[in-house]
Design an enzyme around this catalytic site. Structure first.
Site, PDB file in Angstrom:
ATOM      1  N   GLU A  94      10.467  -4.476  -1.718  1.00 19.36           N
ATOM      2  CA  GLU A  94       9.965  -5.264  -0.595  1.00 19.36           C
ATOM      3  C   GLU A  94       9.074  -6.391  -1.086  1.00 19.36           C
ATOM      4  OE1 GLU A  94       9.760  -2.401   3.248  1.00 19.36           O
ATOM      5  OE2 GLU A  94       8.310  -1.960   1.695  1.00 19.36           O
ATOM      6  N   CYS A 107       3.522 -11.969  -1.507  1.00 20.34           N
ATOM      7  CA  CYS A 107       3.129 -10.756  -2.208  1.00 20.34           C
ATOM      8  C   CYS A 107       4.383 -10.199  -2.890  1.00 20.34           C
ATOM      9  CB  CYS A 107       2.551  -9.795  -1.177  1.00 20.34           C
ATOM     10  SG  CYS A 107       1.974  -8.266  -1.895  1.00 20.34           S
ATOM     11  N   CYS A 114       6.270   3.111  -7.990  1.00 20.83           N
ATOM     12  CA  CYS A 114       5.085   2.987  -8.831  1.00 20.83           C
ATOM     13  C   CYS A 114       4.758   4.360  -9.390  1.00 20.83           C
ATOM     14  CB  CYS A 114       3.897   2.456  -8.028  1.00 20.83           C
ATOM     15  SG  CYS A 114       2.435   2.115  -9.042  1.00 20.83           S
ATOM     16  N   CYS A 118      -1.874   6.575  -7.034  1.00 23.47           N
ATOM     17  CA  CYS A 118      -3.130   6.403  -6.309  1.00 23.47           C
ATOM     18  C   CYS A 118      -2.984   7.143  -4.982  1.00 23.47           C
ATOM     19  CB  CYS A 118      -3.424   4.923  -6.078  1.00 23.47           C
ATOM     20  SG  CYS A 118      -3.595   4.016  -7.627  1.00 23.47           S
ATOM     21  N   CYS A 121      -2.099   5.368  -1.380  1.00 25.09           N
ATOM     22  CA  CYS A 121      -1.098   4.295  -1.356  1.00 25.09           C
ATOM     23  C   CYS A 121       0.293   4.842  -1.019  1.00 25.09           C
ATOM     24  CB  CYS A 121      -1.067   3.595  -2.710  1.00 25.09           C
ATOM     25  SG  CYS A 121       0.162   2.285  -2.807  1.00 25.09           S
ATOM     26  N   CYS A 353      -1.176  -4.053   2.843  1.00 25.31           N
ATOM     27  CA  CYS A 353      -1.444  -3.483   1.525  1.00 25.31           C
ATOM     28  C   CYS A 353      -1.166  -1.987   1.506  1.00 25.31           C
ATOM     29  CB  CYS A 353      -2.914  -3.636   1.155  1.00 25.31           C
ATOM     30  SG  CYS A 353      -3.505  -5.295   1.121  1.00 25.31           S
TER      31      CYS A 353
HETATM   32  N1  SAH Z   1      -0.771  -1.621  -8.855  1.00 21.48           N
HETATM   33  C1  SAH Z   1      -1.506  -2.841  -8.616  1.00 21.48           C
HETATM   34  C2  SAH Z   1      -0.793  -3.757  -7.687  1.00 21.48           C
HETATM   35  C3  SAH Z   1      -0.690  -3.259  -6.241  1.00 21.48           C
HETATM   36  S1  SAH Z   1      -1.748  -4.244  -5.287  1.00 21.48           S
HETATM   37  C4  SAH Z   1      -2.907  -2.510  -8.178  1.00 21.48           C
HETATM   38  O1  SAH Z   1      -3.192  -1.342  -7.978  1.00 21.48           O
HETATM   39  O2  SAH Z   1      -3.723  -3.397  -8.093  1.00 21.48           O
HETATM   40  C5  SAH Z   1      -1.865  -3.415  -3.804  1.00 21.48           C
HETATM   41  C6  SAH Z   1      -3.313  -3.334  -3.344  1.00 21.48           C
HETATM   42  O3  SAH Z   1      -3.357  -2.640  -2.090  1.00 21.48           O
HETATM   43  C7  SAH Z   1      -4.147  -2.554  -4.312  1.00 21.48           C
HETATM   44  O4  SAH Z   1      -5.458  -3.013  -4.342  1.00 21.48           O
HETATM   45  C8  SAH Z   1      -4.102  -1.194  -3.680  1.00 21.48           C
HETATM   46  O5  SAH Z   1      -5.141  -0.376  -4.138  1.00 21.48           O
HETATM   47  C9  SAH Z   1      -4.213  -1.526  -2.218  1.00 21.48           C
HETATM   48  N2  SAH Z   1      -3.755  -0.451  -1.357  1.00 21.48           N
HETATM   49  C10 SAH Z   1      -2.929   0.555  -1.662  1.00 21.48           C
HETATM   50  N3  SAH Z   1      -2.744   1.363  -0.623  1.00 21.48           N
HETATM   51  C11 SAH Z   1      -3.469   0.864   0.383  1.00 21.48           C
HETATM   52  C12 SAH Z   1      -3.645   1.235   1.758  1.00 21.48           C
HETATM   53  N4  SAH Z   1      -3.030   2.290   2.266  1.00 21.48           N
HETATM   54  N5  SAH Z   1      -4.457   0.463   2.509  1.00 21.48           N
HETATM   55  C13 SAH Z   1      -5.041  -0.628   2.002  1.00 21.48           C
HETATM   56  N6  SAH Z   1      -4.900  -1.039   0.741  1.00 21.48           N
HETATM   57  C14 SAH Z   1      -4.121  -0.301  -0.064  1.00 21.48           C
END
Ligand code: SAH
Length: 378
Positions: A94, A107, A114, A118, A121, A353
């Site tokens: 996506e 984006c 991934c 985390c 996420c 995000c």
């Molecule tokens: N792997 C990289 C790139 C992904 S960026 C990284 O971790 O930076 C995606 C961003 O959205 C990251 O800052 C991630 O922590 C954040 N993110 C992930 N899940 C989220 C959620 N459920 N709500 C808000 N932000 C989230």
């Protein structure tokens, strides 16, 4: 034996120069080709009229400009557009376009799924499938520009803002889609170099941001090889909590991460590093944690981006309420840390995000939302 067909989207300038050199072609041909492909959206070699007929034929025979297929396009009530793209091996990824006054941010995904796990996420739930190739990364920018130019789905004033970066719908790229970009280092760097090439999209380094969960050795390498703007997903003010939210922290704890951020910023004339901090109710959002964060970030050229948590089915987290976010920001600001609360965009189409899942899992509400915002694809 005919030469195997090579996808020219997979070649950055250096690779393309050596490819053209191998064909006995002059270097300036690379500029012409890049302009045709990236600036004029041309994928038909026969129409690249300033290349010699012989070259056009050879390119037609030995190379291709194949693109991922658009499976679905959804537009949010706030103008955000999300695409689901199908790759040649039928994996899906996506990407999301966020129009704002004077700029349009794409984006971009760097991996299918991934592997970082985390806990807050959505992409993590899908697990890791594979790295994207250079062509699969750069073609996301190509497709977004092309579709947006054709359909005029974008803020009308983007075009009027002048400056070479700003003429196309995509004025900014953030490597914040699916995947950990620094775990696909070579391909991501090649693709970002293409984004910044004057004969391609010509984006300045300031307009290309890479976000990482904290792959320390690769932050150092990025500084040397392709110092774009850096964002770091911090999300916690201490190792104990960060170990739980971002398991990669066990390998590269906060002090090591911040050390490499500081040297990254140094090389870039103290260009600030953006620290992303997703606001999780009763987990990381107290004023005491804000104070701890400000202490940890003291001395780091930092800017903090507070991200409202975007929920997804099956998550055990809840988003902080607006008051908590406001208080958290006040504490950081009072301690001289520039802090911005990120607006949630595209959440009605699961494009915000951490909501990118890139598969066909029908989360019941999703199909309903698609009907709410039908987009006619040209
Ligand atoms: N792997 C990289 C790139 C992904 S960026 C990284 O971790 O930076 C995606 C961003 O959205 C990251 O800052 C991630 O922590 C954040 N993110 C992930 N899940 C989220 C959620 N459920 N709500 C808000 N932000 C989230």
């Amino acid at each position: 034996m005919p030469e195997p067909t090579i996808n020219l989207f997979s070649l950055d300038r250096i690779a393309m120069e050596s490819f053209f050199h191998g064909m006995g072609e002059k270097r300036f041909r690379v500029n012409q080709l890049l302009q045709w492909v990236y600036q004029r959206n041309m994928t038909d070699f026969r129409k690249m009229t300033d290349l010699s007929k012989g070259l056009r034929e050879r390119l037609n025979r030995n190379t291709n400009l194949d693109l991922p297929e658009i499976v679905r396009q959804q537009q949010s009530g706030d103008g955000t557009v999300k695409w689901l793209l199908r790759l040649q091996d039928r994996n899906c990824i996506e990407m999301v376009y966020i129009p704002e006054t004077g700029r349009g941010t794409l984006c971009v995904s760097s991996q299918v799924g991934c592997g970082l796990n985390c806990t807050f996420c959505a992409t993590a739930q899908q697990g890791f499938n594979r790295n994207l190739n250079v062509d699969e990364i750069i073609s996301q920018v190509w497709i977004a520009n092309h579709v947006l130019e054709k359909t005029k789905i974008r803020e009308p004033d983007i075009a009027s803002h002048g400056g070479p970066d700003r003429r196309r719908p995509v004025t900014n790229v953030v490597m914040m889609g699916m995947g950990e970009p620094l775990l696909n280092f070579e391909n991501v760097v090649s693709a970002m170099k293409l984004m910044m090439d004057d004969f391609s999209f010509g984006l300045s380094r300031r307009r290309v941001t890479l976000s990482t969960a904290g792959m320390v050795p690769f932050i150092d390498r990025l500084r040397q090889e392709c110092p774009v703007s850096l964002a770091v997903s911090l999300h916690a003010p201490n190792d104990e909590l960060r170990n739980k939210l971002v398991p990669l922290n066990k390998k590269y704890p906060i002090h090591r991460l911040l050390e490499s951020c500081t040297s990254y910023a140094g090389e870039r004339n103290r260009q600030r590093i953006t620290f992303e901090y997703v606001m999780l109710k009763d987990v990381n959002d107290s004023p005491a944690q804000a104070r701890q964060l400000s202490t940890v970030l003291a001395g780091v050229p930092a800017k903090v981006n507070l991200i409202p948590f975007n929920t997804f089915p099956g998550t055990r987290f809840e988003g902080s309420d607006m008051n908590a976010i406001h208080r958290f920001r006040e504490v950081l600001m009072s301690r001289n840390i520039l802090t911005i609360t990120r607006k949630t965009r595209g959440d009605d189409i699961d494009a915000a995000c951490g909501q990118l899942a890139g598969d066909f899992l029908d989360r019941t509400h999703r199909s309903r939302r698609m009907r709410q915002h039908p987009v006619v694809f040209p």
